[in-house]
Design a protein around this motif. Structure first.
Motif, mmCIF file in Angstrom:
data_model
loop_
_atom_site.group_PDB
_atom_site.id
_atom_site.type_symbol
_atom_site.label_atom_id
_atom_site.label_comp_id
_atom_site.label_asym_id
_atom_site.label_seq_id
_atom_site.Cartn_x
_atom_site.Cartn_y
_atom_site.Cartn_z
ATOM 1 N N UNK A 173 0.830 -1.214 0.000
ATOM 2 C CA UNK A 173 0.000 0.000 0.000
ATOM 3 C C UNK A 173 0.864 1.263 0.000
ATOM 4 N N UNK A 174 1.930 1.245 0.778
ATOM 5 C CA UNK A 174 2.848 2.387 0.801
ATOM 6 C C UNK A 174 3.510 2.582 -0.561
ATOM 7 N N UNK A 175 3.955 1.484 -1.172
ATOM 8 C CA UNK A 175 4.618 1.572 -2.470
ATOM 9 C C UNK A 175 3.644 2.032 -3.561
ATOM 10 N N UNK A 176 2.401 1.548 -3.503
ATOM 11 C CA UNK A 176 1.403 1.966 -4.484
ATOM 12 C C UNK A 176 1.082 3.450 -4.333
ATOM 13 N N UNK A 177 0.988 3.925 -3.095
ATOM 14 C CA UNK A 177 0.749 5.353 -2.868
ATOM 15 C C UNK A 177 1.884 6.180 -3.455
ATOM 16 N N UNK A 178 3.112 5.728 -3.251
ATOM 17 C CA UNK A 178 4.278 6.385 -3.837
ATOM 18 C C UNK A 178 4.148 6.432 -5.355
ATOM 19 N N UNK A 179 3.737 5.319 -5.966
ATOM 20 C CA UNK A 179 3.584 5.236 -7.416
ATOM 21 C C UNK A 179 2.543 6.235 -7.921
ATOM 22 N N UNK A 180 1.424 6.348 -7.217
ATOM 23 C CA UNK A 180 0.366 7.273 -7.634
ATOM 24 C C UNK A 180 0.825 8.726 -7.554
ATOM 25 N N UNK A 181 1.584 9.058 -6.515
ATOM 26 C CA UNK A 181 2.121 10.421 -6.417
ATOM 27 C C UNK A 181 3.127 10.693 -7.534
#
Length: 305
Positions: A173-181
């Motif tokens: 979830x943290x990595x996906x949030x990073x990807x979206x930003x």
């Protein structure tokens, strides 16, 4: 009339991918059926096909293009996917691709909104990240340095999926949030380097294409859309041609054809039912219309799928 139309979820997408993949131990992504998470997955298109029929999903995809190109349709947007770009596919739209080059390589992260919204990100923050800029095609170019860091981020996500260590879902979830930003950052950079948003002509053509997406089953002529936009049919034809290189009527017909392909390949509807759903006078009229685009009639196309 039957309403059964296939909408792919992540498990069915994985099953289709595993069936078609010839890779036993890929460097990136999942190609076996031991992944049980139903709202998140990672894939690559290695050994992929050169075109795909229109599909609809119930999940988002963030797709990094590392090499090659293809033509992509997402709702009313038609654009080229190119090397060193990232694009977003939303479950709100039918999507398809064609003319994929032999060297096309894509890294894909698939996820449902619930994967992040459940006790992780506030709904309004997530909506802002996923909406990006709705007035432009959802594809953004990346600098070489940005591509390298995003490729590493995708591969870290892939490794985390394979290892499934402690707290792997929280880390994903943290990595996906990073990807979206990072995707939104690429969007902002593209907008800063673009002057198209200053063009009233571009904005009007965008409104036309958005209107086609909303009303293609009801409005079938250029004049009808021109009336909705309070301009003349001649002017609408001119600006659509200038902005897209396409005839305005072709844009309307192409959206209808995309829907026809989707229903023929992803539903249990009969030709007669599809004819009625698309508001054609009769099956013969629908068949002539479809054959002009596809080169074969609806029954033949359906059998091929």
């Amino acid at each position: 009339m039957s309403n059964k139309v296939t909408v792919f979820d992540i498990p069915s997408t994985l099953k289709r991918h595993i069936t078609s993949a010839n890779i036993t131990k890929p460097d990136f992504g999942i190609v076996n059926d031991n992944w049980s998470q139903e709202d998140f997955a990672v894939l690559s298109n290695e050994n992929g096909v050169q075109h795909g029929v229109p599909v609809k999903t119930d999940y988002y995809s963030v797709i990094l293009c590392l090499s090659g190109s293809c033509k992509k349709t997402i709702g009313h947007f038609v654009f080229e996917v190119y090397t060193n770009s990232i694009h977003l596919v939303s479950p709100a739209y039918i999507t398809s691709f064609e003319d994929a080059s032999d060297d096309l390589l894509l890294y894909q992260v698939l996820f449902k909104k619930e994967f992040l919204s459940h006790n992780f990100l506030k709904e309004n923050i997530l909506d802002n990240l996923l909406e990006v800029n709705p007035d432009y095609p959802p594809i953004y170019g990346l600098p070489k340095k940005g591509v390298a860091s995003l490729k590493a981020l995708y591969e870290k996500i892939s490794d985390e999926c394979k290892e499934q260590g402690a707290f792997h879902l929280q880390i994903l979830r943290l990595l996906l949030t990073d990807l979206l930003y990072e995707m939104n950052r690429a969007c902002e950079s593209c907008l800063l380097n673009s002057t198209r948003h200053l063009s009233k002509q571009y904005q009007l053509v965008y409104k036309f294409k958005k209107l086609v997406e909303e009303k293609f089953l009801i409005l079938k002529t250029v004049q009808e859309y021109a009336d909705e936009l309070f301009i003349s049919a001649k002017y609408l034809t001119e600006i659509v041609k200038n902005e897209t290189g396409q005839n305005a009527l072709h844009v309307i017909h192409n959206r209808l054809y995309l829907e026809a392909q989707y229903l023929l390949s992803s539903s249990g509807l009969s030709i007669k039912e599809i004819t009625e759903r698309l508001n054609f006078d009769n099956s013969s009229h629908f068949s002539r219309f479809f054959k002009r685009f596809a080169g074969n009639n609806p029954s033949e196309f359906k059998q091929q799928q």
